[in-house]
Motif scaffolding. Structure first.
Motif, PDB file in Angstrom:
ATOM      1  N   PRO A 141       6.952  22.980   2.499  1.00 55.69           N
ATOM      2  CA  PRO A 141       6.579  22.560   1.132  1.00 55.69           C
ATOM      3  C   PRO A 141       6.655  21.048   0.958  1.00 55.69           C
ATOM      4  O   PRO A 141       7.594  20.404   1.439  1.00 55.69           O
ATOM      5  N   LEU A 142       5.665  20.492   0.263  1.00 57.77           N
ATOM      6  CA  LEU A 142       5.605  19.056  -0.007  1.00 57.77           C
ATOM      7  C   LEU A 142       5.601  18.814  -1.507  1.00 57.77           C
ATOM      8  O   LEU A 142       5.067  19.604  -2.278  1.00 57.77           O
ATOM      9  N   LEU A 143       6.185  17.693  -1.909  1.00 61.46           N
ATOM     10  CA  LEU A 143       6.132  17.241  -3.296  1.00 61.46           C
ATOM     11  C   LEU A 143       5.827  15.748  -3.285  1.00 61.46           C
ATOM     12  O   LEU A 143       6.417  14.994  -2.505  1.00 61.46           O
ATOM     13  N   LEU A 144       4.904  15.324  -4.125  1.00 61.48           N
ATOM     14  CA  LEU A 144       4.507  13.927  -4.208  1.00 61.48           C
ATOM     15  C   LEU A 144       5.121  13.293  -5.455  1.00 61.48           C
ATOM     16  O   LEU A 144       4.920  13.783  -6.565  1.00 61.48           O
ATOM     17  N   ILE A 145       5.888  12.214  -5.268  1.00 55.85           N
ATOM     18  CA  ILE A 145       6.515  11.528  -6.404  1.00 55.85           C
ATOM     19  C   ILE A 145       6.085  10.067  -6.421  1.00 55.85           C
ATOM     20  O   ILE A 145       6.212   9.359  -5.414  1.00 55.85           O
ATOM     21  N   GLY A 146       5.576   9.628  -7.564  1.00 55.01           N
ATOM     22  CA  GLY A 146       5.195   8.237  -7.750  1.00 55.01           C
ATOM     23  C   GLY A 146       6.230   7.530  -8.605  1.00 55.01           C
ATOM     24  O   GLY A 146       6.610   8.020  -9.673  1.00 55.01           O
ATOM     25  N   THR A 147       6.705   6.376  -8.138  1.00 56.57           N
ATOM     26  CA  THR A 147       7.719   5.615  -8.861  1.00 56.57           C
ATOM     27  C   THR A 147       7.102   4.395  -9.553  1.00 56.57           C
ATOM     28  O   THR A 147       5.939   4.058  -9.338  1.00 56.57           O
ATOM     29  N   LYS A 148       7.896   3.746 -10.378  1.00 53.14           N
ATOM     30  CA  LYS A 148       7.514   2.514 -11.091  1.00 53.14           C
ATOM     31  C   LYS A 148       6.336   2.731 -12.042  1.00 53.14           C
ATOM     32  O   LYS A 148       5.517   1.835 -12.257  1.00 53.14           O
ATOM     33  N   PHE A 149       6.283   3.938 -12.591  1.00 54.24           N
ATOM     34  CA  PHE A 149       5.210   4.266 -13.536  1.00 54.24           C
ATOM     35  C   PHE A 149       5.225   3.326 -14.734  1.00 54.24           C
ATOM     36  O   PHE A 149       4.181   3.000 -15.313  1.00 54.24           O
ATOM     37  N   ASP A 150       6.428   2.870 -15.088  1.00 54.80           N
ATOM     38  CA  ASP A 150       6.570   1.984 -16.252  1.00 54.80           C
ATOM     39  C   ASP A 150       5.947   0.612 -16.015  1.00 54.80           C
ATOM     40  O   ASP A 150       5.669  -0.125 -16.976  1.00 54.80           O
ATOM     41  N   GLN A 151       5.718   0.253 -14.761  1.00 56.43           N
ATOM     42  CA  GLN A 151       5.186  -1.070 -14.438  1.00 56.43           C
ATOM     43  C   GLN A 151       3.663  -1.115 -14.389  1.00 56.43           C
ATOM     44  O   GLN A 151       3.079  -2.165 -14.139  1.00 56.43           O
ATOM     45  N   ILE A 152       3.018   0.009 -14.636  1.00 58.35           N
ATOM     46  CA  ILE A 152       1.557   0.050 -14.625  1.00 58.35           C
ATOM     47  C   ILE A 152       1.036  -0.295 -16.021  1.00 58.35           C
ATOM     48  O   ILE A 152       1.424   0.352 -17.002  1.00 58.35           O
ATOM     49  N   ASN A 172      -2.036  19.039  -0.868  1.00 59.08           N
ATOM     50  CA  ASN A 172      -1.800  20.389  -1.387  1.00 59.08           C
ATOM     51  C   ASN A 172      -0.396  20.473  -1.981  1.00 59.08           C
ATOM     52  O   ASN A 172       0.380  21.390  -1.712  1.00 59.08           O
ATOM     53  N   ALA A 173      -0.063  19.455  -2.802  1.00 55.76           N
ATOM     54  CA  ALA A 173       1.279  19.356  -3.373  1.00 55.76           C
ATOM     55  C   ALA A 173       1.203  18.975  -4.841  1.00 55.76           C
ATOM     56  O   ALA A 173       0.258  18.319  -5.272  1.00 55.76           O
ATOM     57  N   GLU A 174       2.209  19.382  -5.603  1.00 53.31           N
ATOM     58  CA  GLU A 174       2.284  18.937  -6.986  1.00 53.31           C
ATOM     59  C   GLU A 174       2.751  17.488  -7.024  1.00 53.31           C
ATOM     60  O   GLU A 174       3.357  16.992  -6.069  1.00 53.31           O
ATOM     61  N   GLU A 175       2.461  16.811  -8.138  1.00 51.65           N
ATOM     62  CA  GLU A 175       2.829  15.404  -8.261  1.00 51.65           C
ATOM     63  C   GLU A 175       3.701  15.179  -9.486  1.00 51.65           C
ATOM     64  O   GLU A 175       3.558  15.843 -10.512  1.00 51.65           O
ATOM     65  N   ILE A 176       4.611  14.228  -9.345  1.00 49.44           N
ATOM     66  CA  ILE A 176       5.473  13.781 -10.433  1.00 49.44           C
ATOM     67  C   ILE A 176       5.416  12.255 -10.456  1.00 49.44           C
ATOM     68  O   ILE A 176       5.593  11.610  -9.416  1.00 49.44           O
ATOM     69  N   ASN A 177       5.160  11.684 -11.606  1.00 53.88           N
ATOM     70  CA  ASN A 177       5.174  10.235 -11.760  1.00 53.88           C
ATOM     71  C   ASN A 177       6.273   9.850 -12.739  1.00 53.88           C
ATOM     72  O   ASN A 177       6.379  10.448 -13.811  1.00 53.88           O
ATOM     73  N   LEU A 178       7.095   8.866 -12.368  1.00 48.68           N
ATOM     74  CA  LEU A 178       8.250   8.552 -13.197  1.00 48.68           C
ATOM     75  C   LEU A 178       8.716   7.114 -13.030  1.00 48.68           C
ATOM     76  O   LEU A 178       8.178   6.349 -12.226  1.00 48.68           O
ATOM     77  N   ASP A 179       9.731   6.803 -13.783  1.00 53.23           N
ATOM     78  CA  ASP A 179      10.447   5.528 -13.713  1.00 53.23           C
ATOM     79  C   ASP A 179      11.889   5.872 -13.366  1.00 53.23           C
ATOM     80  O   ASP A 179      12.570   6.552 -14.152  1.00 53.23           O
ATOM     81  N   CYS A 180      12.350   5.459 -12.193  1.00 49.49           N
ATOM     82  CA  CYS A 180      13.694   5.833 -11.736  1.00 49.49           C
ATOM     83  C   CYS A 180      14.809   5.217 -12.569  1.00 49.49           C
ATOM     84  O   CYS A 180      15.984   5.567 -12.394  1.00 49.49           O
ATOM     85  N   THR A 181      14.463   4.293 -13.465  1.00 49.28           N
ATOM     86  CA  THR A 181      15.484   3.699 -14.329  1.00 49.28           C
ATOM     87  C   THR A 181      15.552   4.396 -15.687  1.00 49.28           C
ATOM     88  O   THR A 181      16.253   3.941 -16.587  1.00 49.28           O
ATOM     89  N   ASN A 182      14.827   5.516 -15.801  1.00 52.97           N
ATOM     90  CA  ASN A 182      14.805   6.249 -17.064  1.00 52.97           C
ATOM     91  C   ASN A 182      14.942   7.752 -16.806  1.00 52.97           C
ATOM     92  O   ASN A 182      13.966   8.421 -16.466  1.00 52.97           O
ATOM     93  N   LYS A 195       8.223  21.070 -12.526  1.00 52.55           N
ATOM     94  CA  LYS A 195       7.620  20.896 -11.207  1.00 52.55           C
ATOM     95  C   LYS A 195       8.692  20.736 -10.137  1.00 52.55           C
ATOM     96  O   LYS A 195       8.584  21.304  -9.038  1.00 52.55           O
ATOM     97  N   LEU A 196       9.730  19.957 -10.445  1.00 52.57           N
ATOM     98  CA  LEU A 196      10.804  19.732  -9.483  1.00 52.57           C
ATOM     99  C   LEU A 196      11.531  21.031  -9.169  1.00 52.57           C
ATOM    100  O   LEU A 196      11.790  21.351  -8.002  1.00 52.57           O
ATOM    101  N   SER A 197      11.846  21.804 -10.196  1.00 48.13           N
ATOM    102  CA  SER A 197      12.528  23.079 -10.004  1.00 48.13           C
ATOM    103  C   SER A 197      11.660  24.042  -9.204  1.00 48.13           C
ATOM    104  O   SER A 197      12.144  24.759  -8.317  1.00 48.13           O
TER     105      SER A 197
END
Length: 233
Positions: A141-152, A172-182, A195-197
């Motif tokens: 299983p794969l999960l795609l996580i994008g960081t620094k969403f707040d900087q876009i 073939n993976a779900e995606e999560i985009n976030l800011d690791c400082t929040n 999605k994470l669960s």
């Protein structure tokens, strides 16, 4: 207290994308104050309730292995890194949403981990179409996580989200985009938390409830792909 069953999840991505901050947030539910470069590998543990709220609910340990380095490392570094790729049950691929190259390199990261016993020449770049089935057939299983969403910038977010959607489809993976400082990006009840669960449930399902968990290996074939599938124009 009885010991809990556990699964091993790799956290892969270029240096500087925020893997250590992400792992700290996932395991401690806190922002990492002073992140530093990871040398070798750092391991932290998250407690996860499998199928929470159902009769099958059970608590597991999720070991998150934050692997340091770069896909451009010398072969000796890659060989050393390969020891972390044994007995992998899941992979979180981390990209910096402000850095297109970090997204492109996720192909090489995933192939390095899944083909840990193959020669580096097993990664072939061609002018042909990217073979999406390479990841569709992958049992890990794969999960795609994008960081620094707040900087876009607001006016570029739609373009970035479109690109990450294509990348998610390729893996073939779900995606999560976030800011690791929040921490609110992973708050209970949010789509990201769901999605994470779901990803951790899938990892546990594959590890403990498949007929032959030993079949959880990497790709068996060398296939051709091209990085144009990232749709970075």
């Amino acid at each position: 207290m009885a010991s809990l069953d556990r699964v091993k999840v790799l956290v892969l991505g270029d240096s500087g994308v925020g893997k250590s901050s992400l792992v700290h947030l996932l395991c401690q539910n806190q922002v990492l104050g002073n992140p530093s470069w990871t040398v070798g590998c750092s391991v932290d543990v998250r407690v996860h309730d499998y199928k929470e709220g159902t009769p099958e609910e059970k608590t597991y340990y999720i070991e998150l292995w934050d692997v340091g380095g770069s896909v451009g490392s010398a072969s000796s570094v890659k060989s050393t890194r390969a020891v972390f790729y044994n007995s992998v049950n899941g992979i979180i691929l981390v990209q910096d949403l402000t850095n297109k190259k970090s997204s492109q390199n996720l192909y090489r990261w995933s192939l390095e981990a899944l083909n840990k016993d193959s020669s580096p020449t097993g990664v072939i770049v061609s002018n042909g179409d990217y073979d999406r089935e390479q990841f569709a057939d992958n049992p890990v299983p794969l999960l795609l996580i994008g960081t620094k969403f707040d900087q876009i910038p607001e006016n570029k977010r739609n373009d970035v989200l479109t690109r990450t959607a294509f990348l998610s489809e390729d893996f073939n993976a779900e995606e999560i985009n976030l800011d690791c400082t929040n921490p609110r990006y992973l708050a209970a009840g949010t789509s990201n938390a769901v999605k994470l669960s779901r990803f951790f449930d899938k990892v546990i399902e594959k590890r403990y409830f498949t007929r032959d968990p030993s079949q959880m290996t990497g790709f068996t074939d060398r296939k051709r792909f091209n990085f144009k599938s990232l749709h970075y124009d």
